[in-house]
Design an enzyme around this catalytic site. Structure first.
Site: not given
Ligand SMILES: *Cc1c(COP(=O)(O)O)cnc(C)c1O
Length: 386
Positions: A186-187
């Site tokens: 994810k980010h």
């Protein structure tokens, strides 16, 4: 083989010395879990999203379970969900004994279609779980109006969208409850980790208890007060996150805005090149969102492009490009077919998209040259001349 041909994954974390120092400092401190870093991370995250409460938990799936619990979802309830997501977005409804009701997506964005949501509402419906597929926010004004009209709780699975916004409003503040994951793909990452954001103080209290067995005080509160006794008032879980994970999360959060900008620049580079490739189309981006680009998804139209998705997937993988497919529509998983009788044909738009979608590499460390290489190999896989 030189580094030119090294494997390019579809996503990858970014960890620097500053992150490592942050974690080490906590490992040398008194509190490895339920310590002060939890609140510090929660407060910074709440501020980042422009909300009053953030509750940190051990992963994004736990965040969804907490959110669904706070929403009051119970056996006998129905919850409207999207098929175009990771199974966890729907499993959280099933954990609470409720029935997921699938609403199809819009063909151009693959976001849940508000008109389909409206059609699926009955007098048993309790909530809607919307998913910001690929990193673009759903149409929250319309979903809000539907939720208000029917007295439903609106949950945003915003795992793909942290750092983005909708009509200039921040992701994390767009629904009654918004959930995030800090898995390495994810980010931003904490190894494993998750968060729920909300402006509702009662929801936040319920989730703080739920992540700690349904007990009203945590270990540190009891140490501080010099007491040992506690009461379990609800049936909860151990969904706690550690302090060293939160230290990593705090460091990562500081770098998130520049990473989102880099993801947007990579998307622009893909967009520009794909204008010259026939039969391969990026998903539409609505003008009122800032897309956070967890994923860069294209649809491959085999009639126009000369090759089908599966063939392109295989050729790109054989050339060391870590493409992926997001997602098998949740209602087609054997578990859902068996337990909820969700058959093929239930969500025709999602099912058709599933046969065409391909996720190209997307992470802040991806270089412009690597993007060019991905595009060259895509063209080659389609049979175009380089
Ligand atoms: C990653 C993800 C989850 C689950 O998060 P975990 O931290 O892996 O449990 C849920 N929903 C979506 C949309 C995700 O991308």
């Amino acid at each position: 083989m030189g580094c030119e041909r090294a494997y390019i994954p579809y996503g990858r974390q970014n960890i620097d010395d500053d992150d490592i120092t942050g974690v080490i400092d906590v490992l040398k401190s008194d509190w490895l879990t339920t310590g002060p870093k939890i609140e510090e991370f929660e407060q910074a995250f709440a501020e980042f999203c422009g909300v009053s409460h953030a509750v940190a938990v051990c992963n994004g799936t736990a965040a969804l379970h907490c959110a669904a619990y706070a929403a009051g979802i119970q056996p006998g309830d129905e919850v409207v969900v999207t098929p175009m997501t990771f199974a966890a977005s729907v499993n959280c409804v099933v954990y609470l004994g409720a029935t997921p009701v699938f609403a199809d997506v819009e063909p151009d964005t693959l976001l849940i279609d508000p008109a389909e949501v409206e059609k699926k509402i009955t007098d048993r419906t309790r909530a809607i779980v919307a998913v910001d597929y690929a990193g673009q926010s759903c149409n929250y004004d319309t979903l809000r109006a539907i939720a208000d009209r029917h007295g439903l709780v609106l949950i945003a699975d915003a795992c793909h969208a942290i750092g983005g916004n909708y009509k200039s409003r921040l992701v994390g503040s767009l629904a009654d409850l918004s959930t995030f994951s800090f898995h390495p793909v994810k980010h931003m990452t904490t190894g494993e980790g998750g968060m729920v954001t909300t402006d509702n103080a009662r929801f936040a209290d319920q989730m703080r208890k739920f992540r700690n067995h349904g007990i009203s005080t945590d270990h540190r509160e009891r140490v501080d007060k010099g007491v040992w006794s506690y009461e379990m008032t609800d049936l909860g879980f151990n969904y706690r996150i550690t302090d060293f994970q939160c230290a990593l999360g705090l460091k990562q959060l500081g770098k998130l805005p520049e990473w989102v900008e880099r993801r947007q620049a990579i998307a622009q580079q893909y967009d520009r090149t794909l204008k010259t490739v026939s039969g391969v189309y990026p998903l539409s981006v609505r003008p009122d969102v800032s897309h956070a680009y967890h994923l860069y998804v294209v649809k491959i139209d085999s009639q126009m492009s000369g090759a089908g998705r599966d063939a392109v997937f295989e050729k790109m993988r054989n050339n060391n490009i870590g493409v992926n497919v997001h997602y098998i529509p949740v209602h087609l998983h054997p578990y859902y077919q068996e337990h909820f009788r969700t058959i093929e044909g239930l969500c025709p738009v999602a099912e058709a998209a599933f046969r065409q979608v391909l996720s190209l590499p997307m992470f802040p460390g991806l270089t412009c040259r690597e993007v060019d290489r991905v595009m060259d190999i895509l063209k080659k896989a389609l049979g175009n001349k380089l």
